[in-house]
Write an enzyme that holds these catalytic residues in place. Structure first.
Site, short mmCIF file in Angstrom:
data_model
loop_
_atom_site.label_atom_id
_atom_site.label_comp_id
_atom_site.label_asym_id
_atom_site.label_seq_id
_atom_site.Cartn_x
_atom_site.Cartn_y
_atom_site.Cartn_z
N LYS A 135 33.59 -20.86 -10.57
CA LYS A 135 32.37 -21.66 -10.70
C LYS A 135 31.81 -22.04 -9.33
O LYS A 135 32.54 -22.52 -8.46
CB LYS A 135 32.68 -22.91 -11.52
CG LYS A 135 31.50 -23.87 -11.69
CD LYS A 135 31.87 -24.96 -12.66
CE LYS A 135 31.03 -26.20 -12.46
NZ LYS A 135 31.36 -27.29 -13.36
N LYS A 183 35.08 -39.28 -15.65
CA LYS A 183 33.97 -38.56 -15.04
C LYS A 183 32.65 -39.33 -15.18
O LYS A 183 32.44 -40.02 -16.17
CB LYS A 183 33.84 -37.19 -15.72
CG LYS A 183 32.74 -36.28 -15.15
CD LYS A 183 32.72 -34.95 -15.88
CE LYS A 183 31.59 -34.06 -15.39
NZ LYS A 183 31.57 -32.75 -16.07
N ASP A 201 38.57 -28.06 -12.85
CA ASP A 201 37.29 -28.65 -13.26
C ASP A 201 37.55 -29.73 -14.32
O ASP A 201 38.06 -29.43 -15.40
CB ASP A 201 36.40 -27.54 -13.84
CG ASP A 201 34.94 -27.91 -13.87
OD1 ASP A 201 34.63 -29.12 -13.91
OD2 ASP A 201 34.09 -27.01 -13.87
N ASP A 202 37.23 -30.98 -13.99
CA ASP A 202 37.36 -32.11 -14.92
C ASP A 202 38.81 -32.41 -15.29
O ASP A 202 39.10 -32.87 -16.40
CB ASP A 202 36.56 -31.85 -16.21
CG ASP A 202 35.06 -31.77 -15.98
OD1 ASP A 202 34.63 -31.98 -14.84
OD2 ASP A 202 34.33 -31.50 -16.95
N ASP A 222 37.79 -31.46 -9.33
CA ASP A 222 36.48 -31.83 -8.79
C ASP A 222 36.05 -33.23 -9.21
O ASP A 222 35.16 -33.81 -8.59
CB ASP A 222 35.41 -30.80 -9.18
CG ASP A 222 35.18 -30.70 -10.68
OD1 ASP A 222 35.97 -31.27 -11.46
OD2 ASP A 222 34.19 -30.04 -11.08
N ASN A 223 36.63 -33.78 -10.25
CA ASN A 223 36.35 -35.16 -10.69
C ASN A 223 37.31 -35.50 -11.81
O ASN A 223 38.15 -34.69 -12.20
CB ASN A 223 34.89 -35.33 -11.15
CG ASN A 223 34.39 -34.24 -12.08
OD1 ASN A 223 33.51 -33.46 -11.72
ND2 ASN A 223 34.96 -34.16 -13.27
N CYS A 232 30.70 -32.68 -10.75
CA CYS A 232 31.22 -31.45 -10.15
C CYS A 232 30.49 -30.99 -8.89
O CYS A 232 31.11 -30.79 -7.84
CB CYS A 232 31.27 -30.34 -11.19
SG CYS A 232 29.73 -30.07 -12.06
N ARG A 286 31.86 -30.25 -5.01
CA ARG A 286 31.94 -28.89 -4.50
C ARG A 286 31.20 -28.74 -3.18
O ARG A 286 31.65 -28.04 -2.27
CB ARG A 286 31.41 -27.91 -5.56
CG ARG A 286 32.31 -27.82 -6.76
CD ARG A 286 31.61 -27.30 -8.01
NE ARG A 286 32.44 -27.60 -9.17
CZ ARG A 286 33.40 -26.80 -9.64
NH1 ARG A 286 33.61 -25.62 -9.07
NH2 ARG A 286 34.13 -27.18 -10.66
N HIS A 332 27.88 -23.38 -8.81
CA HIS A 332 27.05 -24.54 -9.15
C HIS A 332 26.44 -25.23 -7.94
O HIS A 332 26.27 -26.46 -7.92
CB HIS A 332 27.86 -25.54 -9.98
CG HIS A 332 26.97 -26.49 -10.76
ND1 HIS A 332 27.39 -27.75 -11.15
CD2 HIS A 332 25.70 -26.37 -11.21
CE1 HIS A 332 26.42 -28.36 -11.80
NE2 HIS A 332 25.39 -27.54 -11.86
N HIS A 358 36.78 -27.86 -18.08
CA HIS A 358 35.40 -28.24 -18.40
C HIS A 358 35.09 -27.86 -19.86
O HIS A 358 35.66 -26.91 -20.39
CB HIS A 358 34.46 -27.50 -17.45
CG HIS A 358 33.05 -28.00 -17.46
ND1 HIS A 358 32.14 -27.68 -18.45
CD2 HIS A 358 32.37 -28.77 -16.57
CE1 HIS A 358 30.98 -28.23 -18.17
NE2 HIS A 358 31.09 -28.91 -17.05
#
Length: 579
Positions: free
Chosen positions: A131, A384, A31-32, A327-328, A69, A73, A133, A222
């Protein structure tokens, strides 16, 4: 039915590497995480588990996702463009003028099927931990979207040490297990717990002869960035020279590793402050924040290693495909700097602090800000939220069963929508039925089999939009627009093969290509129902406003109480002075 029959016939003729049995699939999502944040992608951060996977697989150096994110996903699990799968933006950043129109719901649509559903129909066990989301109503939790077992965080993020929200818009961190609200244990660290749950899920049905699909979605890295002190300590001396020096260091390492060509130019982000203008105390604080971030990446890698070793113990490793990506790009936001006193007061109320001595540990709230985010994305531009390469291009590794000539790097232009077609080809599972949107990506199987270098031709256009930031890829070229505050709101044209740093705008020297790609983008936007954002739209500002609206009754009550206290105090003081 006819379409599925044709698909199966084509699959039998495809040059697929023979498997003794359908492979297990482990899909790992960070994540991130920035482009050069892991060891196989020229980072100083030690990630031996991911390095071992890279040695047993392929590093994809031109892989793209969405710059936020949930859209990534949703595309990762469906292969369908984010504007069609229901998640063109995270719901927390959706402007009111878009919400509910053209599928702008911020939750996974029922007009798409997940890869978990397709694999489960093909005889796979399907698991998810981490996660989610993608929606928290009963019909959109993982147990209704193809997953047999699930332990998930429904929100955009949360504390990594306890069941505590990380933004004022959330009253609690909403975790669910198999469709029901879930209470975290008292002793909890997110990366460890997520892998513990993945292992338990795999063990629960192991030995029955069925392959498994395990989706492992970390909270790392994140915000709030948090890690046990022992991991932070490993990097205490690494970042004293600051973000610009780190960006330069990683740029040189990326060129030396062949991740980007020597022609790459290193640009400076306009949001990056002058490190030398900071006080010694500020430099010390930011350097330790980056040490926390690096430690969190290494901790994630450690727990990935635990999962890999467990599969070896079970005898499943040799017949498992591993896919790892972010994810980014890295997170530049600093809520304290952006929202000021109200956010500080909320942090205090929630028990968070920013104390230097315990940065990253329990109760600590850490961000790395735009300076170190720019370094984490080095040598790319932006991060991001934005459509620059630093927001969209992330590390990806595919390793294990079905990968020929491991240890390679692939410069092929790839996209997150390619993962579902690839997994369907590797497993032999059929695509969605005709009642659902079909995956728009390309199968990477020819690259994995070392039979082709690219999966997209010179004329294949790949469009993208999120929050008004937009791009279109075609051949070696990229058309891109980034809105303020980091961007200028104008279209630019780059050759991202020779210039992945997006330093040389070709829009004036190649007007015909610019016009053709603008037409391609307009076609993409029309076909996918892209809506324009309101004038002046800013994703982070919208998150702030939506946070206020989500808790407006409480904010109004607090404001009224503060007014009464202040006004009452003034009346009391005036009465005293007169007395």
């Amino acid at each position: 039915m006819l379409r599925r029959t044709l698909y199966c016939g084509l699959l039998l003729m495809a040059p697929v590497l023979a498997q003794a049995a359908p492979p297990n699939i482990v899909l790992i999502l960070a994540d991130d995480l920035g482009f050069t944040d892991i060891q196989p992608f020229a980072s100083e951060i030690a990630t031996p588990s991911l390095a071992a996977l890279a040695d047993n697989g392929i590093r994809f150096t031109n892989h793209h996702v969405a710059a936020s994110c949930a859209p990534t996903r949703a595309m990762l699990l469906t292969g369908v463009d984010s504007h069609l799968n229901g998640v063109p933006n995270i719901p927390e950043a959706m402007p009111p003028s878009q919400r509910g129109r053209n599928g702008y719901d911020g939750v996974l649509s029922h007009r798409v099927q997940t890869v978990a559903t397709l694999l489960r129909e093909h005889g796979y066990h399907t698991y998810v931990s981490g996660k989610w989301h993608l929606g928290k109503d009963a019909s959109r939790l993982p147990d209704q979207r193809g997953f047999e077992r699930s332990v998930i965080l429904a929100d955009s993020g949360a504390d990594n040490w306890s069941q505590r929200p990380y933004l004022p818009m959330y009253r609690t961190a909403q975790w669910y297990k198999d469709g029901q609200p879930h209470q975290l244990p008292n002793e909890f660290y997110s990366s460890e717990y997520i892998v513990d749950q993945a292992i338990a899920q795999i063990d629960s049905q192991h030995g029955d002869g069925q392959p498994f699909f395990s989706y492992v979605a970390f909270q790392a890295v994140h915000i709030p960035v948090q890690v046990p002190a022992a991991y932070r300590a490993m990097y205490e001396s690494h970042y004293q020279q600051g973000w610009s020096a780190l960006r330069e260091q990683r740029y040189r390492a990326a060129v030396a590793a062949g991740l980007v060509p020597p022609s790459t130019a290193l640009t400076a982000m306009n949001s990056t402050a002058d490190w030398m203008a900071l006080s010694n105390a500020q430099q010390r604080d930011w350097a330790r924040r980056m040490a926390v971030y690096a430690g969190m990446v290494q901790a994630m890698d450690h727990h990935i290693g635990r999962l890999v070793e467990h599969l070896k113990t079970l005898g499943e490793y040799d017949n498992t495909v591993f896919v790892f990506m972010s994810d980014n790009g890295p997170e530049p936001a600093d809520p304290v700097a952006r929202f000021g006193l109200p956010f500080v007061l909320w942090m205090k109320a929630m028990g968070f602090n920013t104390d230097y001595g315990t940065l990253g540990e329990r109760d600590s709230y850490v961000v790395i800000g735009p300076g170190f985010a720019s370094a984490a994305a080095s040598p790319l531009s932006y991060y991001k939220y934005y459509a620059g390469e630093g927001g969209l291009r992330v590390p990806m590794i595919i390793a294990g069963a079905g990968v020929a000539a491991p240890g390679r790097q692939s410069p092929a232009l790839t996209h997150v929508t390619d993962i579902v077609p690839t997994l369907l080809d590797l497993s032999g599972a059929a695509p969605p039925g005709d009642d659902y949107y079909q995956p728009s990506g390309k199968s990477l199987l020819p690259v994995l089999a070392d039979q082709r270098e690219r999966v997209r031709g010179e004329d294949d256009a790949l469009g993208y939009e999120l929050g008004g930031n937009a791009a279109l890829f075609k051949g070696d070229y990229k058309l891109v627009k980034n809105l303020p505050p980091a961007g200028d709101g104008r279209w630019h044209l780059y050759n991202i093969v020779s210039d992945p740093g997006e330093s040389r705008d070709l829009s004036e020297s190649m007007p015909e290509r610019l016009a053709a790609m603008l037409a391609d983008y307009e076609d993409y936007a029309r076909r996918n129902g892209v809506l324009a954002v309101p004038d002046g739209y800013d994703q982070l500002q919208q998150v702030s406003w939506n946070s206020i609206m989500a808790r407006k009754t409480e904010w109004l009550s607090a404001g009224l109480l503060l007014f009464v206290l202040v006004y009452g105090g003034l009346l009391w003081r005036r009465k005293r002075l007169r007395g």
